[in-house]
Every structure is written in C-alpha cells, then in structure tokens.
Design a protein around this motif. Structure first.
Motif, short mmCIF file in Angstrom:
data_model
loop_
_atom_site.label_atom_id
_atom_site.label_comp_id
_atom_site.label_asym_id
_atom_site.label_seq_id
_atom_site.Cartn_x
_atom_site.Cartn_y
_atom_site.Cartn_z
N ALA A 163 0.85 -1.20 0.00
CA ALA A 163 0.00 0.00 0.00
C ALA A 163 0.89 1.25 0.00
O ALA A 163 0.62 2.22 -0.72
N ILE A 164 1.96 1.21 0.81
CA ILE A 164 2.88 2.36 0.83
C ILE A 164 3.55 2.51 -0.53
O ILE A 164 3.71 3.61 -1.06
N ARG A 165 3.92 1.39 -1.12
CA ARG A 165 4.56 1.43 -2.45
C ARG A 165 3.63 2.07 -3.49
O ARG A 165 4.05 2.93 -4.26
N GLU A 166 2.36 1.65 -3.50
CA GLU A 166 1.44 2.22 -4.49
C GLU A 166 1.30 3.73 -4.28
O GLU A 166 1.29 4.51 -5.24
N ALA A 167 1.19 4.11 -3.00
CA ALA A 167 1.05 5.55 -2.70
C ALA A 167 2.32 6.29 -3.12
O ALA A 167 2.26 7.39 -3.69
N ASP A 178 -0.78 14.07 -5.32
CA ASP A 178 0.05 14.91 -4.45
C ASP A 178 0.01 14.43 -3.00
O ASP A 178 0.93 14.71 -2.23
N LEU A 179 -1.07 13.76 -2.64
CA LEU A 179 -1.22 13.28 -1.26
C LEU A 179 -1.93 11.93 -1.29
O LEU A 179 -2.91 11.77 -2.02
N MET A 180 -1.43 11.00 -0.50
CA MET A 180 -2.07 9.69 -0.41
C MET A 180 -2.16 9.27 1.05
O MET A 180 -1.19 9.38 1.80
N VAL A 181 -3.33 8.79 1.44
CA VAL A 181 -3.50 8.23 2.78
C VAL A 181 -3.30 6.72 2.67
O VAL A 181 -4.02 6.05 1.93
N CYS A 182 -2.28 6.21 3.37
CA CYS A 182 -2.03 4.75 3.38
C CYS A 182 -2.57 4.20 4.69
O CYS A 182 -2.27 4.75 5.74
N GLU A 183 -3.28 3.13 4.61
CA GLU A 183 -3.77 2.56 5.86
C GLU A 183 -3.86 1.05 5.76
O GLU A 183 -3.97 0.49 4.66
N ALA A 184 -3.78 0.43 6.93
CA ALA A 184 -3.92 -1.02 7.00
C ALA A 184 -4.57 -1.35 8.33
O ALA A 184 -4.27 -0.71 9.34
N LEU A 204 -0.53 6.21 7.44
CA LEU A 204 0.48 7.22 7.13
C LEU A 204 -0.10 8.18 6.10
O LEU A 204 -0.91 7.79 5.27
N VAL A 205 0.34 9.42 6.15
CA VAL A 205 0.02 10.36 5.07
C VAL A 205 1.30 10.61 4.30
O VAL A 205 2.30 11.08 4.87
#
Lengths: 435, 303
Positions: free
Chosen positions: B177-181, B191-197, B217-218
């Motif tokens: 998920a962090i990688r995609e963001a 410009d901004l991605m909210v990553c969550e799990a 994470l933002v």
C-alpha cells in the motif's frame, strides 16, 4: 504511455476464458456476430432466483490451458479461470523463460479477494459452531478431520497472483488489487506504468472473478442490482437501454502480457496494441446509497487523466468501450461523464458495452473489454461491436450508441472504462502501433 | 530519464490493543508483537473519529478501525476535515488512498450463522438460506463488505477523489500500500495519499487468531508539504522493483497492518544513522537532502 522520458508499453499476448469464448479470436467473433454468452448456467442451480441466466464459461476444461494439473486441487473454479487466462496469455506472447532478469518481471492481478469454497468448510463448521462462535477446541477435535486440509491455501486472496508469478518466474513488482469491477483494468494500467517508469520490462496483468455464487446472488438480487426478470431470457443485460434494469452475473478471466516496446521488438514478438494512457479516480463524495456508488465525477476524472497521460484530445478517440453495467444509475453517470469529456464530439464517438453480451465478470470484465478493444484496433478485427439488447436507447443519454450490428473499420485510438460498485473508476487508452 | 518527485511522510496514526506497543512491530524488536495473545482494542469508540451516524452504520468494525487510524494520521498531518485539504492548496482529484486489507472474507458471524443453520449435514440448502436471509440478513451486506469499501469510506470522509488502491497480499499488503502511494506521488499522479492497514476480527473464522490493530500514514509530495509548511516526519524512497517480502515481527498476529506498523515503528527511530531500511523501502530523516529518486537504473546480476 510515452510522455517525456518514459518508455513505451505494448501488448504482446492475450488470454481469455469468458462466456464469449476461450481465446481472443473466439471473443472477437462472438462480438462481431452479436452472439450472446448469457444463458442458463449449467454448473449452478439458479432455480430459486427470479432471473435464471448468467454469463457462464461453457465447456471449460482447465487441462487445455493449465500446464500443471497437480495444482488443480489448490484452485476453485474461478481461480482456474484466472490461471487459465494468464497461462494462455503467456503462451500466446511467445515469451520464453530464462531470457530476463526475474526481478524485472512483474505480475499484477485484479481479484475478488477471499477465494475459499464455502461448501468445503461447512462439514467442519457444523461440528464446531457453538452459539454463533467457532469453538476452536471442537474444530480441532471433530471439524478438522472433515475439512479439506487445503481449504486455507485455496482461500488465499492472492492465489492467482501466486500461480501467475510461478509460471513467469516473476520476482519483481507485483500486486493483488481487490477493487471489485475496477481491479482487472487497474492491474493492466499499473503494470503498464511499472514498465513505463522502468520498474519492470515485462508484466502479466489482468483479472478474474465469478459472481455466480448463490449467497452473493441472493444479496445482489435483494439489493436491486441484478436484473429481476423471470425466466431464462438472454436479452436481460441491456446497458444504455431505456428499460435497463440491472446487471447479469457472469464469470471469467482475462490477462494480457505487457512489454516495453524495445524488449518486445528485440525478441520478435507480435505487437497487438500500445498502452497510451491510464487514469484512476474516486467519487470522494456520497452517492445514492446502495444503488452502487459510481459517480459522474469519477468517470470523468479517470477518463480525463487517461487522455491526458496519452496526450490525446477526446476528439481523437475512435471508440469507447464503456463500463456499461446496465444499472440505471451507473449508465447514467457514465454517459454524463462521456459527454463532459467529449463535449460536442460525444454524439459522434461510437460507444459500445461488452457486458450486454458477456454479463458482469466483475474484476474479469475490464481485461475482457481491453481484449475486445484490442480487436477493434486490428485491420482484420471485428470493428466496434454492437450493444446487444439496446432496442430503445435511453434518449436522455445523448451518445452514439453502437446498435444493431458492429461498426466496421479499424480504430486507431480507443478508451476503455471500468468501475467498482464502490465508485472507484479506471480508464485505459489503447492505440494501434505501426509495423 | 524521467525524474521522479521526492515523497515525504507528513502524518501518522495507529491503534493498538492494551499491552501491545508500536515498537514491538519494529523489524528488530526484541519482544515482537507476534508473541502476544490476540486482543481487541479497548474503549474504541468509532464515533470519536467518524461523526456521521449514517456513515458509521454502513461500516463494519474492520472498516471503522481502519477509518479511525486514517483520521488520526490525517489529523497529525494537519487535516481535520475535507475542506482543510483544499484550504491547504490540495486538489481533491490529486489526493487518494492506498489500503491494505487481509482476507476480507464475507463470513461474518450472522452470515455464518445463517449458512450453517441451512446446511444440515454440511450441505448448503439455497431455498432454506433464502428464507433465513430474507428475515435475518441485510440485503446490502455484499455491498458493505466489498474489499475496497474501507478505501471508499476514507475517500468520502476527506473528499479524496484521486487514485484508490486496495491490496490483499497477506502480510506484504501494508508495504505494498505504501509502495502504491509512493509511486502515485513520485510519478506525479497524486500529491497526497492516505495509506492505511487494519486488522479486526470481523471474519468470524479468524476471531480467535487476529490482533486488532490499525496503522496509517500520510504521504505527500515534498513540494506540496513544503508549500503548506507541513511538518515533515521523514523522506521516503522506494526501490524500483520492490520485492514482495515482509520484514515484520508482528505480521502473524496482524496480517494486514503488521508491515505498515513496522514502518511506523521504524519512523520512530528516524534521525538515527544509518537510515531505516525495510525491504523495498527506506526512510530518511527530514533534514537529509542528499537522497533523490531521479535515477532508477535496473539492478544487475540478480537473474
């Protein structure tokens, strides 16, 4: 997908297991002839439902497509459809293992998520279900002995990704997107981006899913998303028609092999099409609850992003392969978005909807429609297929809907839309490629 | 060669059950979270994070926990409400979500109750199920349990109209998920991605084995973060091919959230030398300006 500094990405292999055929040529022939894949479902009793038709894959023999029959015991029917489509795509591409750095090989799958078979679990659960809770002690004592020991492995959400990676020997970029109807086309779009940005040289990407599941159909039928007409009417799926009433459930898998252009040319691969652009969007605001969350803004934003990445003006499109789900809400949103993007040109760009013939394959539908669109880019292809059952086009939509018979001619640039019931939307732009 | 944009972390948030600490998810944790018995969050009130009761009713517990972590991370990044994004100069169409979920089986307790009740001898009776379902099960249950509904809920809360990813690859999903963001921002698609799990025992079969936990994470384009004078927690760099390994001590107990919580735990160590390194992902102190992501030459000699 070749903006400054980025590499060009092409499609060099395709595989499909669908209600409309077991290979791309068969699919294109069905589309050209307007031959529907919707009908009675042999492997599932739909008798208790009001609508008793589906888009089933008929005469599916996995041994014809999957090299290792020993792996069948780890696969449900829908997983077999996905793996069969992916292995077919790899075989059709002519790619041979050993020539590439495995870390530069990518695999991306749009999947339904959890893949387990309920009926394999029920005998064990019956032994261990106590007052609404799974009693682990009872399950260990009596349940495990009557449960398929491979049930857990079979249920893994990324099991098709595992088999695809194994076949390819891929150790690089990989993803299992659980994005419902948008997942398959996202796999293709993100695979193309990974190659374009030099994170991979070759990717196998696509999706699979089956909506032909009794429990799911019970829920969808009562949600008002399914066509509720009685009988076995193959004309039930009517995208963009005035009398559209919902989607027809289907099953299938479709995959493509994506390659960097130079990589493909170096090994003498046949090049079917080029991926020119990809866009993703989300509604970001609430839609009509439970009618599906598709939105005009998301469709429009995804289309504009894809066209922007392809550096195309909307008027340069020769056809749109619409999501065309067949629910009143989704089709209205998509038609509005097409008009927003194409403005005055909207009345002159042919729009088709493959789901009118195939039914809704969820994560498998996007890649199926990508392969249908690749057909329209071929000199000997089927052209732009007609939307079946669109006898009374919705007059409010204002689109050039392809009806009656396929629109002949070779397209140069086409756009494909996909969306999830949650509203996530993806668009892909494909182009022909000079010899 | 295409130049990729620098990416930074500007917000973080997590929820853990009593007795479990974030540092136990660190890849080098001496007392890893995996050794703890599964537990649920204590005193979790979803209404503290999601105010609209209608929205809350449409969420199951898993999605509520996921939304709560995302809200915490967005608050940490300086965004309380959707309008704060536009107020800070962000275009909602370039703000998105990347969510890791694990095994979102629709086998909820009341569904399993119904299925088992109409499966005498282990054989599913559809007619009997239909009768029970009509009276006991919500017709929209399948829509509310779509795997990507957590991402949809977060998008609705903050008006995020950009890319949306939901990944399920077991314990690697949080890292993915962090990688995609990361690539969405680095490649100038967002410009901004909210990553969550998140993990929560919504699935009745996993109730006895799952740690309830969530992390978020933002991620933001460095230029956007600097423009709004945001506090930058770390700079991020992803390796091009990003191998699919999960380095995570707590991942067995929290399959989806474990690897994202490992990144959060590593984030706490930021400022140390050398930079925090996880498979496929490196975290640098915010003051470092030496690292760029302008060159993505394929690695060699690993075929």
């Amino acid at each position: 997908m070749s903006p400054d500094g980025q590499r060009r990405v092409v499609i060099t292999g395709m595989g499909v297991l669908s209600p409309l055929g077991h290979d791309p040529r068969a699919l294109w022939q069905s589309l050209a002839a307007g031959q529907s894949g919707i009908g009675p479902v042999e492997h599932l009793s739909l008798a208790p439902f009001r609508s008793r038709v589906g888009g089933a894959v008929r005469n599916f023999n996995p041994r014809q497509f999957i090299a290792d029959p020993k792996s069948f015991k780890l696969m449900t029917r829908s997983v077999r459809l996905g793996v069969a489509a992916a292995e077919s795509a790899i075989a059709a591409s002519g790619w041979k293992a050993g020539a590439d750095d495995n870390f530069r090989l990518a695999s991306l799958v749009g999947s339904p998520g959890h893949a387990g078979e309920r009926d394999e679990l029920l005998p064990g659960l019956e032994q261990a279900w106590r007052e609404g809770e799974l009693n682990l002690e009872a399950f260990g004592e009596r349940g495990i002995s009557v449960t398929n020991p491979l049930w857990l492995l079979k249920s893994l959400a990324n099991i098709v990704l595992y088999f695809v990676s194994l076949k390819l020997g891929a150790q690089g970029y990989n993803a299992n997107y659980c994005m419902s109807g948008a997942g398959g086309i996202m796999a293709i779009g993100e695979g193309a981006r990974a190659i374009a940005s030099n994170r991979a040289d070759l990717a196998v990407a696509g999706g699979y899913e089956s909506l032909l599941d009794e429990e799911r159909l019970e829920s969808f039928e009562r949600s008002g998303l399914l066509v509720l007409e009685s009988g076995e009417d193959a004309t039930a799926s009517r995208p963009f028609d005035r009398d559209r009433r919902g989607f027809v459930p289907g099953e299938g898998g479709a995959f493509v092999v994506l390659e960097e252009l130079g990589h493909a040319r170096q090994r003498g691969a046949h090049i079917w099409a080029e991926v020119l652009g990809f866009g993703l969007a989300n509604p970001g605001r609430a839609q009509a609850p439970f009618a599906g969350h598709e939105s005009t803004a998301a469709f429009s934003s995804a289309m504009q992003s894809a066209l922007g990445e392809a550096r195309l003006d909307a008027w340069e499109l020769n056809a749109i392969f619409a999501h065309g789900l067949g629910t009143p809400h989704a089709d209205r949103c998509e038609a509005e978005a097409i008009k927003q993007c194409l403005t005055a040109r909207a009345a002159y760009v042919p729009v088709t909807a493959v789901k009118s013939l195939s039914g809704n394959l969820a994560a498998g539908s996007g890649p199926l429609e990508v392969i249908a669109a690749v057909g329209s880019l071929q000199a000997d292809g089927p052209g732009v297929p007609a939307i079946a059952n669109c006898r009374h086009p919705d007059p409010d939509l204002g689109l050039d809907l392809v009806r009656g018979r396929a629109r002949a001619g070779q397209c140069q640039k086409v756009l494909i839309n996909s969306a999830s019931l949650s509203g996530a939307t993806a668009s892909l732009v494909l182009g022909g490629i000079e010899a | 060669m295409k130049t990729f944009r620098p990416v930074v972390i500007t917000g973080q948030g997590w929820l853990l059950p009593p007795g479990v600490e974030l540092r136990q998810f660190h890849p080098q944790a001496t007392a890893p979270a995996a050794e703890f018995a599964p537990a649920r969050l204590r005193d979790f009130a979803a209404g503290d994070y999601v105010r609209d009761p209608k929205v809350l009713r449409a969420m199951n517990r898993l999605f509520q926990v996921a939304a709560a972590a995302a809200v915490l991370a967005m608050r940490d990044a300086g965004f309380q409400l959707a309008r704060d994004l536009t107020g800070a100069g962000h275009d909602p169409a370039r703000c998105g979500t990347a969510v890791a979920m694990s095994e979102i089986s629709p086998l909820t307790q009341n569904l399993l109750d119904a299925v088992i009740a109409c499966s005498p001898g282990g054989r599913f009776d559809l007619a009997a199920f239909g009768e029970i379902a009509r009276h006991q099960l919500h017709p929209f249950r399948r829509l509310t349990m779509l795997p990507n509904m957590a991402a949809a809920h977060i998008s609705l809360l903050f008006g995020l109209q950009g890319p949306s990813y939901t990944l399920d690859s077991g314990i690697t999903a949080g890292m993915q998920a962090i990688r995609e963001a990361y690539w969405a921002i680095a490649g100038d698609k967002a410009d901004l991605m909210v990553c969550e799990a998140a993990d929560s025992p919504e699935n009745a079969l996993r109730r006895a084995a799952t740690q309830e936990a969530a992390g978020a994470l933002v991620l933001e384009a460095e230029a956007s973060a600097q423009a709004r004078q945001a506090r930058i927690l770390a700079r991020v760099r992803a390796q091009p091919e990003y191998p699919c390994t999960a380095p995570v001590s707590g991942s067995c107990a929290a399959p989806a959230a474990g690897s994202l919580l490992a990144v959060l735990a590593s984030l706490c160590e930021i400022g140390l030398d050398p930079p925090q390194s996880l498979p496929g992902l490196e975290l640098f102190p915010p003051a470092s300006t030496a690292e760029t992501v302008s060159s993505l030459t394929p690695r060699e000699g690993r075929a």
